[in-house]
Design a protein around this motif. Structure first.
Motif, short mmCIF file in Angstrom:
data_model
loop_
_atom_site.label_atom_id
_atom_site.label_comp_id
_atom_site.label_asym_id
_atom_site.label_seq_id
_atom_site.Cartn_x
_atom_site.Cartn_y
_atom_site.Cartn_z
N THR A 58 0.81 -1.22 0.00
CA THR A 58 0.00 0.00 0.00
C THR A 58 0.84 1.26 0.00
O THR A 58 0.35 2.35 0.21
N HIS A 59 2.10 1.08 -0.17
CA HIS A 59 2.93 2.27 -0.29
C HIS A 59 3.91 2.04 -1.44
O HIS A 59 4.21 0.91 -1.81
N ILE A 60 4.45 3.09 -1.93
CA ILE A 60 5.42 2.99 -3.01
C ILE A 60 6.80 2.93 -2.38
O ILE A 60 7.25 3.89 -1.77
N PRO A 61 7.46 1.83 -2.50
CA PRO A 61 8.76 1.71 -1.86
C PRO A 61 9.78 2.59 -2.56
O PRO A 61 9.75 2.74 -3.76
N ARG A 62 10.60 3.16 -1.76
CA ARG A 62 11.70 3.95 -2.31
C ARG A 62 12.59 3.01 -3.11
O ARG A 62 12.82 1.87 -2.74
N HIS A 63 13.08 3.53 -4.19
CA HIS A 63 13.92 2.68 -5.02
C HIS A 63 15.15 2.26 -4.23
O HIS A 63 15.84 3.07 -3.66
N GLU A 64 15.40 0.99 -4.24
CA GLU A 64 16.51 0.49 -3.45
C GLU A 64 17.82 0.59 -4.21
O GLU A 64 17.85 0.76 -5.40
N GLU A 65 18.86 0.45 -3.44
CA GLU A 65 20.17 0.45 -4.06
C GLU A 65 20.30 -0.76 -4.97
O GLU A 65 19.75 -1.81 -4.67
N ARG A 66 21.01 -0.57 -5.99
CA ARG A 66 21.21 -1.71 -6.87
C ARG A 66 22.05 -2.77 -6.16
O ARG A 66 22.86 -2.47 -5.30
N LYS A 67 21.82 -4.00 -6.54
CA LYS A 67 22.51 -5.10 -5.89
C LYS A 67 23.50 -5.78 -6.82
O LYS A 67 24.36 -6.52 -6.39
N SER A 68 23.34 -5.54 -8.08
CA SER A 68 24.29 -6.13 -9.01
C SER A 68 24.34 -5.31 -10.28
O SER A 68 23.46 -4.48 -10.54
N MET A 69 25.37 -5.53 -11.03
CA MET A 69 25.49 -4.88 -12.32
C MET A 69 26.13 -5.88 -13.26
O MET A 69 27.07 -6.58 -12.87
N SER A 70 25.63 -5.95 -14.47
CA SER A 70 26.17 -6.96 -15.36
C SER A 70 26.11 -6.53 -16.80
O SER A 70 25.42 -5.57 -17.16
N THR A 71 26.85 -7.23 -17.58
CA THR A 71 26.75 -7.03 -19.02
C THR A 71 26.94 -8.38 -19.69
O THR A 71 27.74 -9.20 -19.24
N GLU A 72 26.18 -8.61 -20.72
CA GLU A 72 26.29 -9.89 -21.41
C GLU A 72 26.05 -9.69 -22.89
O GLU A 72 25.45 -8.69 -23.31
N ARG A 73 26.53 -10.62 -23.66
CA ARG A 73 26.44 -10.47 -25.10
C ARG A 73 26.22 -11.83 -25.75
O ARG A 73 26.81 -12.82 -25.35
N THR A 74 25.37 -11.80 -26.76
CA THR A 74 25.14 -13.01 -27.55
C THR A 74 25.86 -12.84 -28.88
O THR A 74 25.94 -11.73 -29.39
N PHE A 75 26.37 -13.91 -29.40
CA PHE A 75 27.17 -13.80 -30.62
C PHE A 75 27.14 -15.11 -31.37
O PHE A 75 26.60 -16.11 -30.88
N LYS A 76 27.69 -15.09 -32.52
CA LYS A 76 27.85 -16.34 -33.27
C LYS A 76 28.87 -17.19 -32.54
O LYS A 76 29.78 -16.68 -31.89
N GLU A 77 28.72 -18.45 -32.69
CA GLU A 77 29.56 -19.38 -31.93
C GLU A 77 31.01 -18.94 -31.78
O GLU A 77 31.69 -18.62 -32.75
N LEU A 78 31.45 -18.95 -30.55
CA LEU A 78 32.85 -18.69 -30.23
C LEU A 78 33.41 -19.97 -29.62
O LEU A 78 32.91 -20.44 -28.61
N ASN A 79 34.45 -20.49 -30.22
CA ASN A 79 34.91 -21.77 -29.68
C ASN A 79 36.42 -21.88 -29.47
O ASN A 79 36.94 -22.96 -29.26
N THR A 80 37.10 -20.76 -29.51
CA THR A 80 38.51 -20.85 -29.15
C THR A 80 38.75 -20.08 -27.86
O THR A 80 38.14 -19.04 -27.63
#
Length: 872
Positions: free
Chosen positions: A383-405
Motif C-alpha cells: 500500500t505504499h510505493i517503496p523507495r527505489h533500493e540500491e542496486r545489488k548487481s550490475m552486469s553485461t552480457e552479449r550473444t554472438f555467433k559461436e565462439l569456440n577458441t
DNA sequence: ATACATACC
DNA sequence: TACTGGTATGTAT
C-alpha cells in the motif's frame, strides 16, 4: 499416472513455446494457427530442443508435486485449511484501503515512439527490435500474434508485412524523462519500474487537490496531435468534470481558462485522466493506468483498459474481492509461466481457485510462495510505493555467433569486463563477487561465481577474476572447446555505492561507542550486519580475521593469515574446499611458495599451537556495528536518471540524534573521552606517530598477454521507409568498433594480472612471517616486513593490525564527518519479481504451532508489506 | 557462498 | 541465418 501432467499442454504444444496471449491486444486471435507457425519455425532448432528439455524439467517438478499431493491425508489438509483461515483472518485485519495507488504504463511504448516519429509506420504492423528479437510490437502487429520477446524472424512468418524498426534507447529514455516529469507532479516519490512504467501514490495529491481552484486543474491543448486513433480520443468533452461522479464543479469558467483548456475534476479518476492527458499532450503518446488500493491490484487494473484507458477499482473489500475472484492467476505480477503451470496442475487457474485451494497450496509450496498466493487471493498488496533500493548487481552480457577458441573467449571476456568496469565507474561502485555467465550453442546456461575478499572495480581487477573463472571452465571442458553463444559478467556484493573504501563503514562503526541502539535505525544496523557480519571484529586483537580486507588480495592470504592465528579448522580450511580461484592458481602459488617457504610446514603447525594455546583477552568485548552508512542511491542510470540522489552525510558522533561521549582509539585501544573528532584524530595521530611501518611493496608484473582481438559480427536492421517494407541488412560492426579495439589492445597487455602477482608475493611474505629459529618463533610482520622484537603474539597481532589500518586511519583523519544516510525505513519490496515457486520438500517444521505465525523467515524480504505486518 | 531457475520489462 | 539484456529474487546445496 504420469500422463496426468501432460494434460496441461493445451494443444500438444510446448507450453513454454506457445503464444502468450496474456497481454493486451491479443484477444480473439487464432491461437491454433499462430502456435502452429511458431512451432514450425522453431522445431528442430537448438533453441527448441533446449526448450523441450526445460519443459520436461518443469513436468518432472509437477509430477513430483503430484506425488506429494497424493500423500496428503484428509486430516493434514483439514489442519492446513484451518491454519490458512486463521492467517487469512489476521491478514484481513491489516487490510488497508486508504491509499490510492496508481500504476501507469505507456502503451506499446517503444513502438509508439517510433510510430510517432515516422508517420508512415502508423497504419502498418510494426515492431521494435531485430530479426533475432522484438522488444515491442504495435497493436496492429499484435493481431497477427506478433509480440514482445518473440524473435523477429518468427514474427515475420506470422506477419510477412511486419516492419521491424531497430531500437533507439536514447530516444525512449528521453521520452521517458518527459513522462516522469509529469509523474512527479502527482507523486514526487513515484517509482519507475522501467522506461515506460511506474507506480504512484496519489493519496497526498488528492488531498491537496480538493482545495485547488479550477485553474490549477486546467490543462491546455497543444497540437492536434492525437498520436494514434485509439478508442478514447481526447476531446474536451471527454474530460468534462460533469461526466464524473465526484466532480462538483461544473461551475462557470473563471480564472483565465482559455478556450482550449480542459478542466479536470477532483476525483482520482479525474486526476489520473488529467495526468494521462498531459502525457499525451506533451509526448503525443498515450498511457494506460490502473487505480486501486494497492500495487498488486493497480498493476492488474492498468492492463484492464489498455490501450489508452484507465480502470479504477473502488476501495472496498467487496469490490476488491469481486475483482480478484475472476482474475486469472497468470495476470498477477510474480506468477509466470511456470507457476501458472504448476498451479494449473492443481486445478488452480483463477484467484478464486487460489483461495479455495489455499490449504493444499500451503502444503505444496514454499512458505514464500504460498504466502504470496494467500495475499493475492485476498486482494492484498503493498500500500505504499517503496523507495527505489540500491542496486545489488550490475552486469553485461552479449550473444554472438559461436565462439569456440579459448583465445577469442578470453578476449571477449576482457571486453565485457571493460564495459562493466566503465559502468561501475559511472556509479562509483565496487563489488566483491564476480559471476561469469556462459551459454553454449545448445542454449544451456551456466554461471560461475567467485567472491574475493576485497572489492573490485577496475577492468584489470574484474578481469583477473573473470578470466580465472572462464579459464577453469575451458580447462574443465578440454580437450573439447567451449562452444559459446553468450557470455556475461556480473558484479555483486557491493561494498558501498559512494564510498570506495570497502571497510569505511566498519571503521566508523568501530568508532561509535558500543551499544544503545536507537530504535529508528535498527533496521539499518541489521542490514549492515547482514551484509558484513564479521566487520565488527575489525579491531579485535586476537584471534580474528584479517582486519583490513583490502590489504589481502587473494583468498590464499586469508588462509595463511588464519593459519597464523590458529584458525585453520574453522575458517581457513582451504584444503577441503578449494575455490576455483585457488585451484586455478595453485600451481603458480606452489612454485613461488616452494622457494620462499623451504622450512616446511612444521612451523605453521607450531605457530598454530602457540596461538591457540594462549588466546588473548579481547579488549573490545562488544563490537559496535553502528555504521549508519547507507550509500545514496545513484540507482540505475537508465531507469532512474531523474531520481535525486540523497546526499550522504552525517557525523560519526551523532547517531540518530544521539551524541557520543567517548570514542575508542583503534591504535591503543583506549577510550578517548571526547566526541570531538578533531580531538580524537589528534589522539590517533599521536598513537600512530610512534609506530613504525612502511608502505606495502606492490609488485606489478605482466603475465598473460592479450590475444588477437576479434570482431563479432553484429547485426542490425535497417528500415527502408520509402517502401514501407523492412529490409534486413547484416552489417559487420567492425568499422564502428575498430578504434576502440585498438585501444583495448594497447591497454590489455600491460598489467592485467598485477593484482594476482602482487597478492602472491604477499602470500609468500605472509608465509614467512612466522619462522622458527632455535630460540623460538621469529615474528615478521607480513605488512611492513619488519622483524618484530617481541615474540608475544598479542603484541605482534597488535602491530599487524596497526600496519594494516594505517591507510584507513590516514584517510579518516582527513574527514570530519562520515558518510551516513538519514535513517530510512528498511523496507519491503513491492515488486513481484522472480520468486515463489517450488514445492516445499520438507514441510514438517512448519505447522507445529498452528496459531503462531512462522516466526522469522519473513525477515523483511516478504514481497508485500502486509506480510510484514502479519509477522511483526 | 554458489548454482540454477523464475520472473519482469 | 536468426530466440535479447539487465536486475532481482527464490530454492537447494
Amino acid at each position: 499416472m504420469e500422463n496426468e501432467v501432460k494434460v496441461t499442454n493445451t494443444e500438444g504444444f510446448l507450453s513454454r513455446m506457445a503464444l502468450n496471449d496474456n497481454k493486451a491486444g491479443m484477444e480473439g486471435l487464432d491461437r491454433e494457427k499462430i502456435n502452429k507457425i511458431i512451432m514450425e519455425s522453431s522445431k528442430g532448432s537448438r533453441f527448441y530442443e533446449n526448450e523441450l528439455k526445460r519443459e520436461q524439467q518443469v513436468n518432472q517438478r509437477i509430477e513430483k508435486m503430484m506425488l506429494q499431493k497424493a500423500q496428503i491425508t484428509e486430516q493434514q489438509l483439514k489442519k492446513a485449511q484451518a491454519q490458512v483461515e486463521r492467517m487469512a483472518a489476521e491478514l484481513e485485519k491489516g487490510r488497508d484501503l486508504s491509499r490510492w495507488i496508481v500504476h501507469v504504463d505507456m502503451d506499446a511504448f517503444y513502438a509508439a515512439v517510433e510510430m510517432r516519429d515516422c508517420p508512415e509506420l502508423k497504419d502498418k504492423p510494426m515492431a521494435v527490435g531485430s530479426m533475432s528479437m522484438l522488444t515491442t510490437s504495435n497493436y496492429h502487429a499484435r493481431k497477427y500474434g506478433v509480440r514482445a520477446a518473440m524473435p523477429g524472424f518468427i514474427a515475420k512468418k506470422l506477419c510477412p508485412n511486419l516492419v521491424i524498426v531497430p531500437t533507439n534507447f536514447d530516444k525512449y529514455r528521453a521520452v521517458s524523462g518527459e513522462v516522469r516529469e509529469i509523474f512527479a507532479d502527482y507523486d514526487p516519490h513515484f517509482q519507475p519500474m522501467s522506461l515506460d512504467e511506474a507506480y504512484l501514490d496519489f493519496t497526498d495529491h488528492l488531498e491537496q487537490r480538493q482545495s485547488w481552484p479550477e485553474s490549477s486543474r486546467t490543462h491546455n491543448y497543444h497540437a492536434n496531435n492525437s498520436a494514434s486513433g485509439k478508442k478514447e480520443t481526447l476531446e474536451p468533452k471527454d474530460f468534462s468534470p460533469v461526466l464524473f461522479e465526484d466532480s462538483p464543479s461544473s461551475s462557470p469558467d473563471s480564472e483565465g481558462v482559455n478556450t482550449t483548456g480542459v478542466v479536470f475534476g477532483k476525483s482520482v479518476e479525474e486526476a489520473v485522466r488529467e495526468m494521462r492527458f498531459r502525457i499525451e499532450q506533451k509526448t503525443m503518446l498515450t498511457a494506460s493506468a490502473g487505480i486501486a488500493p494497492n500495487t498488486m491490484l493497480a498493476k492488474v487494473c492498468s492492463d484492464k483498459n489498455k490501450p489508452n484507458g484507465q480502470y479504477r477499482l473502488p476501495p472496498t473489500r467487496e469490490a476488491v474481492m469481486d475483482f480478484v475472484q475472476n482474475l486469472p492467476v497468470r495476470k498477477v505480477c510474480g506468477i509466470g509461466k511456470v507457476s501458472e503451470k504448476m498451479l494449473s496442475a492443481l486445478g488452480v487457474s483463477s484467484c478464486s481457485d487460489l483461495s479455495q485451494q489455499m490449504g493444499l497450496l500451503s502444503l505444496m509450496f514454499s512458505e514464500t510462495a504460498w504466502h504470496h498466493f494467500m495475499q493475492v487471493s485476498l486482494g492484498l498488496g503493498s500500500t505504499h510505493i517503496p523507495r527505489h533500493e540500491e542496486r545489488k548487481s550490475m552486469s553485461t552480457e552479449r550473444t554472438f555467433k559461436e565462439l569456440n577458441t579459448a583465445e577469442k573467449q578470453l578476449t571477449l571476456c576482457r571486453e565485457l569486463c571493460e564495459d562493466l568496469a566503465a559502468d561501475m565507474k559511472k556509479e562509483n561502485l565496487k563489488g566483491k563477487t564476480v559471476t561469469l555467465k556462459l551459454k553454449n550453442v545448445n542454449f544451456e546456461v551456466k554461471s560461475r561465481a567467485l567472491t574475493v575478499p576485497y572489492a573490485v572495480a577496475s577492468v584489470d581487477e574484474i578481469f583477473a577474476v573473470a578470466k580465472d573463472l572462464l579459464q577453469t571452465e575451458i580447462d574443465n571442458e578440454s580437450p573439447q572447446p567451449l562452444r559459446l553463444r553468450l557470455m556475461g559478467v556480473r558484479i555483486s556484493a557491493f561494498v558501498s555505492s559512494d564510498d570506495k573504501k570497502p571497510l569505511q563503514k566498519s571503521i566508523l562503526g568501530f568508532l561509535q561507542p558500543g551499544n544503545a541502539d536507537s530504535g529508528s535505525t535498527q533496521g539499518i544496523n541489521q542490514k549492515l550486519e547482514k551484509e558484513n557480519p564479521s566487520d565488527h571484529s575489525l579491531f579485535t586483537p586476537l584471534p580474528a580475521r584479517p582486519p583490513l580486507k583490502q590489504n589481502f588480495q587473494r583468498q590464499e592470504d586469508i588462509s595463511v593469515w588464519n593459519k597464523q592465528r590458529g584458525l585453520e579448522e574453522s575458517q581457513a580450511s582451504d584444503e577441503p574446499k578449494k575455490s576455483f580461484f585457488q585451484r586455478a592458481h595453485a600451481e603458480r602459488l606452489k612454485i613461488q611458495a616452494a622457494s620462499a617457504n623451504t622450512q616446511g610446514e612444521g612451523q605453521e603447525e607450531n605457530a598454530a599451537d602457540i596461538t591457540s594455546t594462549g588466546p588473548p583477552a579481547h579488549k573490545l568485548e562488544e563490537s559496535p556495528t553502528k555504521a549508519h552508512e547507507r550509500s545514496s542511491t545513484a540507482s540505475d542510470p537508465s531507469e532512474n536518471d531523474h531520481a535525486s540522489p540523497v546526499e550522504a552525510h552525517a557525523s560519526t558522533s551523532s547517531c540518530g540524534g544521539k551524541a557520543s561521549e567517548s570514542l575508542t582509539c583503534p591504535v591503543c585501544f583506549k577510550r578517548v573521552e571526547t566526541s570531538d573528532l578533531n580531538v580524537f584524530n589528534t589522539h590517533i595521530d599521536k598513537c600512530l606517530y610512534d609506530s613504525s611501518s612502511k608502505p606495502n611493496p606492490c609488485t606489478v608484473s605482466d603475465s598473460d598477454s592479450d590475444m588477437d582481438s576479434q570482431r563479432n559480427p553484429k547485426e542490425c536492421e535497417v528500415v527502408d521507409k520509402s517502401s514501407g517494407e523492412c529490409v534486413i541488412v547484416e552489417v559487420l560492426a567492425s568499422s564502428r568498433d575498430a578504434p576502440r579495439d585498438e585501444q583495448h589492445r594497447i591497454t590489455t597487455d600491460s598489467n592485467q594480472t598485477a593484482l594476482l602477482i602482487d597478492s602472491e608475493n604477499k602470500t609468500v611474505t605472509s608465509q614467512q612471517s612466522l619462522s622458527c629459529n632455535d630460540k623460538g618463533p621469529v615474528l615478521i610482520c607480513p605488512v611492513c616486513h619488519l622483524t618484530q622484537d617481541s615474540d608475544d603474539l598479542i603484541i605482534f597481532n597488535h602491530h599487524v593490525d596497526l600496519c594494516l589500518n594505517q591507510e584507513v586511519l590516514r584517510e579518516l583523519r582527513g574527514r570530519t564527518s562520515s558518510p551516513m544516510n538519514p535513517p530510512s525505513v528498511p523496507n519491503i519490496k513491492a515488486r513481484g519479481r522472480g520468486r515463489l515457486l517450488t514445492t516445499q520438500g520438507k514441510k514438517a517444521k512448519r505447522r507445529d504451532t498452528p496459531s503462531s505465525p512462522p516466526s522469522k523467515k519473513a525477515k523483511g524480504v516478504g514481497p508485500l508489506n502486509t506480510i510484514d505486518k502479519f509477522f511483526r
